[in-house]
Design a protein around this motif. Structure first.
Motif, PDB file in Angstrom:
ATOM      1  N   ASP A   1     -13.262  83.689 -25.402  1.00 36.37           N
ATOM      2  CA  ASP A   1     -12.995  82.470 -26.175  1.00 36.37           C
ATOM      3  C   ASP A   1     -12.737  82.775 -27.645  1.00 36.37           C
ATOM      4  O   ASP A   1     -12.447  81.875 -28.425  1.00 36.37           O
ATOM      5  CB  ASP A   1     -14.117  81.441 -26.018  1.00 36.37           C
TER       6      ASP A   1
ATOM      7  N   SER B   1     -22.465  85.314 -17.511  1.00 37.02           N
ATOM      8  CA  SER B   1     -22.159  83.984 -18.029  1.00 37.02           C
ATOM      9  C   SER B   1     -22.085  84.005 -19.543  1.00 37.02           C
ATOM     10  O   SER B   1     -22.791  84.767 -20.204  1.00 37.02           O
ATOM     11  CB  SER B   1     -23.223  82.968 -17.593  1.00 37.02           C
TER      12      SER B   1
ATOM     13  N   MET C   1     -21.931  80.693 -20.744  1.00 37.60           N
ATOM     14  CA  MET C   1     -22.220  79.267 -20.875  1.00 37.60           C
ATOM     15  C   MET C   1     -23.607  79.048 -21.476  1.00 37.60           C
ATOM     16  O   MET C   1     -24.575  79.703 -21.078  1.00 37.60           O
ATOM     17  CB  MET C   1     -22.107  78.586 -19.505  1.00 37.60           C
TER      18      MET C   1
ATOM     19  N   GLN D   1     -17.260  84.166 -23.215  1.00 37.85           N
ATOM     20  CA  GLN D   1     -16.437  83.056 -22.761  1.00 37.85           C
ATOM     21  C   GLN D   1     -17.386  81.917 -22.378  1.00 37.85           C
ATOM     22  O   GLN D   1     -18.003  81.938 -21.312  1.00 37.85           O
ATOM     23  CB  GLN D   1     -15.556  83.467 -21.578  1.00 37.85           C
ATOM     24  N   LYS D   2     -17.493  80.945 -23.277  1.00 38.43           N
ATOM     25  CA  LYS D   2     -18.502  79.893 -23.121  1.00 38.43           C
ATOM     26  C   LYS D   2     -18.173  78.888 -22.030  1.00 38.43           C
ATOM     27  O   LYS D   2     -18.993  78.021 -21.720  1.00 38.43           O
ATOM     28  CB  LYS D   2     -18.698  79.157 -24.445  1.00 38.43           C
ATOM     29  N   HIS D   3     -16.997  79.021 -21.413  1.00 35.94           N
ATOM     30  CA  HIS D   3     -16.591  78.079 -20.365  1.00 35.94           C
ATOM     31  C   HIS D   3     -16.605  78.707 -18.968  1.00 35.94           C
ATOM     32  O   HIS D   3     -16.038  78.120 -18.039  1.00 35.94           O
ATOM     33  CB  HIS D   3     -15.190  77.539 -20.653  1.00 35.94           C
ATOM     34  N   ALA D   4     -17.232  79.870 -18.821  1.00 36.12           N
ATOM     35  CA  ALA D   4     -17.170  80.556 -17.529  1.00 36.12           C
ATOM     36  C   ALA D   4     -18.487  81.222 -17.170  1.00 36.12           C
ATOM     37  O   ALA D   4     -19.246  81.654 -18.040  1.00 36.12           O
ATOM     38  CB  ALA D   4     -16.050  81.597 -17.536  1.00 36.12           C
TER      39      ALA D   4
ATOM     40  N   ALA E   1     -17.442  71.849 -10.837  1.00 37.09           N
ATOM     41  CA  ALA E   1     -16.827  72.236 -12.113  1.00 37.09           C
ATOM     42  C   ALA E   1     -15.331  71.955 -12.003  1.00 37.09           C
ATOM     43  O   ALA E   1     -14.821  71.719 -10.911  1.00 37.09           O
ATOM     44  CB  ALA E   1     -17.082  73.708 -12.402  1.00 37.09           C
TER      45      ALA E   1
ATOM     46  N   MET F   1     -15.726  77.681 -13.723  1.00 37.99           N
ATOM     47  CA  MET F   1     -14.919  77.624 -14.956  1.00 37.99           C
ATOM     48  C   MET F   1     -14.685  76.193 -15.394  1.00 37.99           C
ATOM     49  O   MET F   1     -14.297  75.332 -14.599  1.00 37.99           O
ATOM     50  CB  MET F   1     -13.585  78.352 -14.711  1.00 37.99           C
ATOM     51  N   HIS F   2     -14.915  75.955 -16.680  1.00 41.63           N
ATOM     52  CA  HIS F   2     -14.786  74.618 -17.246  1.00 41.63           C
ATOM     53  C   HIS F   2     -13.609  74.517 -18.213  1.00 41.63           C
ATOM     54  O   HIS F   2     -13.551  73.592 -19.023  1.00 41.63           O
ATOM     55  CB  HIS F   2     -16.089  74.233 -17.936  1.00 41.63           C
ATOM     56  N   ALA F   3     -12.693  75.444 -18.115  1.00 43.05           N
ATOM     57  CA  ALA F   3     -11.456  75.430 -18.897  1.00 43.05           C
ATOM     58  C   ALA F   3     -10.462  76.299 -18.153  1.00 43.05           C
ATOM     59  O   ALA F   3     -10.791  76.967 -17.173  1.00 43.05           O
ATOM     60  CB  ALA F   3     -11.691  75.953 -20.316  1.00 43.05           C
TER      61      ALA F   3
END
Length: 253
Positions: free
Chosen positions: A133, A160, A162, A175-178, A196, A246-248
């Motif tokens: 990210d 993670s 997250m 990577q704060k979205h995975a 998700a 994954m959130h992105a």
């Protein structure tokens, strides 16, 4: 909106075979290019590699990538330009942050330091890449044995970035979205997949049945958009499953 399930079979993957490497690629990789299959969510690479004894990947560079390696059989020797080295074995999670640039090699551990053969077994591992990210970070490395957690059953968070996983025993990724989860499922065991925006399931070993999709064999993958907790049931021999939450997604703009 309802979930969308996209099943990719093992024999549909791109295939690279040389004298020492047998590699199956879930996404476009190296000389294999399909503009319709470049990533899913934040996951750009998922390579299923088998490396012959006494061989491996010579020193090569990476930059601005979070690389997670999961060994299924054998041992993989890692060495990098930041001074990290060691043998990765089944149950030992490994992450390398390429950041501003790093050189590393990955080789079958079948040779001793004296050059004598220790064994003649291949090493089989899955290597996965997600974009960080933030570009231009300092290169980094982390490894963690999670065999005890896996033995307890259910999903174990392997890696993670997250915030909600900061209190868990897992390796960190930038990577704060995975997050990557793994399960060694007993025969007929049932688990729910993550809720998700994107989930990528890979059957590393064994077989399983995914609600709404049916049977999945070794090497099969399910790309699930907007998963809603569908049930996953292991086959008669059990299964080892890798699941990316994954959130992105990679921006295509």
């Amino acid at each position: 909106m309802a979930s969308v399930l996209d099943i990719r079979r093992a024999d549909e993957r791109f295939h690279t075979r040389t004298g020492w490497l047998d590699s199956r690629h879930s996404f476009s990789f190296s000389q294999h290019w399909d503009p319709r299959n470049t990533h899913f969510g934040l996951l750009l690479v998922s390579n299923d590699d088998t490396v012959a004894p006494g061989t491996g990947f010579e020193t090569h560079p990476h930059q601005d990538m979070e690389i997670v390696t999961w060994v299924l059989e054998g041992g993989l020797v890692h060495q990098d330009s930041e001074g990290h080295n060691g043998v990765i074995y089944p149950g030992l999670a490994q992450r390398m942050s390429a950041g501003t640039g790093i050189l590393h090699s990955e080789k079958n551990d079948s040779w001793t330091l004296t050059g004598e053969p220790a064994h003649q077994d291949p090493v089989h591992f899955i290597q996965m890449w997600v974009i960080p990210d933030e570009a231009g970070i300092r290169p980094g490395y982390e490894q963690l044995d999670i065999n005890d957690e896996l033995a307890r059953g259910g999903w174990t968070t392997l890696a993670s970035g997250m915030p909600r996983h900061t209190d868990r025993r897992a390796i960190g990724i930038r990577q704060k979205h995975a997050a990557l989860h793994v399960a060694r499922m007993r025969p007929a065991e049932t688990l729910e997949i993550v809720t998700a925006p994107f989930a990528h399931l890979f059957v590393a070993r064994g077989s399983a049945s995914l609600e709404g999709a049916g049977p999945l064999a070794t090497g099969d993958a399910a790309r699930v958009t907007r998963p809603e907790g569908q049930r996953l049931t292991a086959g008669p021999e059990g299964a080892e499953i890798l699941m990316w939450e994954m959130h992105a997604a990679v921006s295509t703009a």
